[in-house]
Design a protein around this motif. Structure first.
Motif, PDB file in Angstrom:
ATOM      1  N   MET A   1       0.860  -1.181   0.000  1.00  0.00           N
ATOM      2  CA  MET A   1       0.000   0.000   0.000  1.00  0.00           C
ATOM      3  C   MET A   1       0.894   1.228   0.000  1.00  0.00           C
ATOM      4  SD  MET A   1      -3.033   1.244   2.576  1.00  0.00           S
ATOM      5  CE  MET A   1      -4.225   0.164   1.839  1.00  0.00           C
ATOM      6  N   GLY A   2       0.519   2.204  -0.802  1.00  0.00           N
ATOM      7  CA  GLY A   2       1.266   3.443  -0.865  1.00  0.00           C
ATOM      8  C   GLY A   2       0.559   4.541  -0.097  1.00  0.00           C
ATOM      9  N   ARG A   3       1.341   5.402   0.497  1.00  0.00           N
ATOM     10  CA  ARG A   3       0.777   6.542   1.203  1.00  0.00           C
ATOM     11  C   ARG A   3       1.390   7.802   0.604  1.00  0.00           C
ATOM     12  NH1 ARG A   3      -0.085   6.752   7.376  1.00  0.00           N
ATOM     13  NH2 ARG A   3      -1.986   5.783   6.611  1.00  0.00           N
ATOM     14  N   ILE A   4       0.510   8.732   0.281  1.00  0.00           N
ATOM     15  CA  ILE A   4       0.925  10.016  -0.255  1.00  0.00           C
ATOM     16  C   ILE A   4       0.458  11.079   0.713  1.00  0.00           C
ATOM     17  CG2 ILE A   4       0.633  11.653  -2.148  1.00  0.00           C
ATOM     18  CD1 ILE A   4       0.014   9.154  -3.918  1.00  0.00           C
ATOM     19  N   GLU A   5       1.377  11.930   1.136  1.00  0.00           N
ATOM     20  CA  GLU A   5       1.039  13.042   2.019  1.00  0.00           C
ATOM     21  C   GLU A   5       1.612  14.311   1.407  1.00  0.00           C
ATOM     22  OE1 GLU A   5       2.703  11.846   5.768  1.00  0.00           O
ATOM     23  OE2 GLU A   5       0.976  10.599   6.253  1.00  0.00           O
ATOM     24  N   GLU A   6       0.732  15.232   1.087  1.00  0.00           N
ATOM     25  CA  GLU A   6       1.140  16.503   0.490  1.00  0.00           C
ATOM     26  C   GLU A   6       0.314  17.617   1.104  1.00  0.00           C
ATOM     27  OE1 GLU A   6       3.676  16.934  -1.434  1.00  0.00           O
ATOM     28  OE2 GLU A   6       4.051  14.847  -1.975  1.00  0.00           O
ATOM     29  N   SER A   7       0.856  18.825   1.063  1.00  0.00           N
ATOM     30  CA  SER A   7       0.109  19.978   1.564  1.00  0.00           C
ATOM     31  C   SER A   7       0.423  21.191   0.710  1.00  0.00           C
ATOM     32  CB  SER A   7       0.451  20.254   3.028  1.00  0.00           C
ATOM     33  OG  SER A   7       1.791  20.656   3.170  1.00  0.00           O
ATOM     34  N   VAL A   8      -0.458  22.170   0.828  1.00  0.00           N
ATOM     35  CA  VAL A   8      -0.280  23.423   0.106  1.00  0.00           C
ATOM     36  C   VAL A   8      -0.883  24.531   0.968  1.00  0.00           C
ATOM     37  CG1 VAL A   8      -2.443  23.230  -1.208  1.00  0.00           C
ATOM     38  CG2 VAL A   8      -0.553  24.561  -2.137  1.00  0.00           C
ATOM     39  N   GLU A   9      -0.251  25.694   0.967  1.00  0.00           N
ATOM     40  CA  GLU A   9      -0.813  26.852   1.655  1.00  0.00           C
ATOM     41  C   GLU A   9      -1.513  27.730   0.636  1.00  0.00           C
ATOM     42  OE1 GLU A   9       1.626  28.967   4.436  1.00  0.00           O
ATOM     43  OE2 GLU A   9       2.048  27.135   5.557  1.00  0.00           O
ATOM     44  N   VAL A  10      -2.760  28.054   0.956  1.00  0.00           N
ATOM     45  CA  VAL A  10      -3.603  28.833   0.057  1.00  0.00           C
ATOM     46  C   VAL A  10      -3.849  30.193   0.691  1.00  0.00           C
ATOM     47  CG1 VAL A  10      -5.817  28.903  -1.140  1.00  0.00           C
ATOM     48  CG2 VAL A  10      -4.680  26.705  -0.757  1.00  0.00           C
ATOM     49  N   ASP A  11      -3.690  31.227  -0.089  1.00  0.00           N
ATOM     50  CA  ASP A  11      -3.881  32.597   0.394  1.00  0.00           C
ATOM     51  C   ASP A  11      -5.379  32.939   0.372  1.00  0.00           C
ATOM     52  OD1 ASP A  11      -3.377  35.159   1.267  1.00  0.00           O
ATOM     53  OD2 ASP A  11      -2.820  35.914  -0.706  1.00  0.00           O
ATOM     54  N   ALA A  12      -6.109  32.344   1.335  1.00  0.00           N
ATOM     55  CA  ALA A  12      -7.549  32.573   1.482  1.00  0.00           C
ATOM     56  C   ALA A  12      -7.964  32.061   2.861  1.00  0.00           C
ATOM     57  CB  ALA A  12      -8.333  31.849   0.392  1.00  0.00           C
ATOM     58  N   PRO A  13      -9.049  32.595   3.412  1.00  0.00           N
ATOM     59  CA  PRO A  13      -9.527  32.146   4.727  1.00  0.00           C
ATOM     60  C   PRO A  13      -9.985  30.686   4.716  1.00  0.00           C
ATOM     61  CG  PRO A  13     -10.626  34.186   4.051  1.00  0.00           C
ATOM     62  CD  PRO A  13      -9.853  33.691   2.874  1.00  0.00           C
ATOM     63  N   LEU A  14      -9.885  30.040   5.853  1.00  0.00           N
ATOM     64  CA  LEU A  14     -10.196  28.625   5.993  1.00  0.00           C
ATOM     65  C   LEU A  14     -11.579  28.264   5.460  1.00  0.00           C
ATOM     66  CD1 LEU A  14      -9.225  26.285   8.785  1.00  0.00           C
ATOM     67  CD2 LEU A  14     -11.615  26.398   8.191  1.00  0.00           C
ATOM     68  N   GLY A  15     -12.615  28.962   5.855  1.00  0.00           N
ATOM     69  CA  GLY A  15     -13.966  28.641   5.415  1.00  0.00           C
ATOM     70  C   GLY A  15     -14.123  28.699   3.907  1.00  0.00           C
ATOM     71  N   ALA A  16     -13.506  29.681   3.302  1.00  0.00           N
ATOM     72  CA  ALA A  16     -13.585  29.822   1.847  1.00  0.00           C
ATOM     73  C   ALA A  16     -12.848  28.687   1.147  1.00  0.00           C
ATOM     74  CB  ALA A  16     -13.009  31.167   1.420  1.00  0.00           C
ATOM     75  N   VAL A  17     -11.707  28.293   1.680  1.00  0.00           N
ATOM     76  CA  VAL A  17     -10.939  27.203   1.081  1.00  0.00           C
ATOM     77  C   VAL A  17     -11.727  25.898   1.190  1.00  0.00           C
ATOM     78  CG1 VAL A  17      -8.823  25.836   1.260  1.00  0.00           C
ATOM     79  CG2 VAL A  17      -8.718  28.329   1.482  1.00  0.00           C
ATOM     80  N   TYR A  18     -12.335  25.656   2.328  1.00  0.00           N
ATOM     81  CA  TYR A  18     -13.145  24.444   2.503  1.00  0.00           C
ATOM     82  C   TYR A  18     -14.288  24.407   1.482  1.00  0.00           C
ATOM     83  CZ  TYR A  18     -16.139  20.888   4.542  1.00  0.00           C
ATOM     84  OH  TYR A  18     -16.916  19.783   4.719  1.00  0.00           O
TER      85      TYR A  18
END
Length: 123
Positions: free
Chosen positions: A1-18
């Protein structure tokens, strides 16, 4: 099984990004946590977390995306995917890192999409 973990920072408020994440069509629904090819959300905690399982059409596939407030106007999106390759082709794709690269590209496109819609974003 492979696991991929990635992240990105988005220049927007949390609620809007969700909100953007849950409706962003270019990301496959099975990565967003929505139903597609049998994927089904197993946990939805707006605006912090969505988890899903691949179901019968994607056995061994599951994931979780979490949203973290960095500042009032910046959100970190963290995506974790667990995949189980089936067959020679899937093993080759996974072994060469194409799946991980696809996730990185999808997150970058999502970031560009959200930041490009900045006038329409609200906390």
């Amino acid at each position: 099984m492979g696991r991929i973990e990635e992240s990105v920072e988005v220049d927007a408020p949390l609620g809007a990004v969700y909100r953007e994440w849950t409706g962003y069509q270019p990301i496959p629904a099975c990565m967003r946590g929505g139903a597609a090819r049998g994927a089904a959300a197993t946990e939805v905690m707006p605006p912090d977390r969505i988890a899903w399982s691949g179901g019968p059409d994607l056995p061994g596939h599951s994931g979780v995306v979490t949203f973290h407030r960095v500042t009032d106007s910046t959100t970190r999106v963290m995506l974790q995917l667990d995949t189980e390759p089936h067959g020679l082709w899937d093993h080759l794709v996974e072994g060469l890192g194409f799946t991980d690269r696809k996730v990185i590209d999808e997150l970058a496109a999502f970031k560009a999409h959200v930041e490009g819609h900045r006038p329409h974003l609200a906390a």
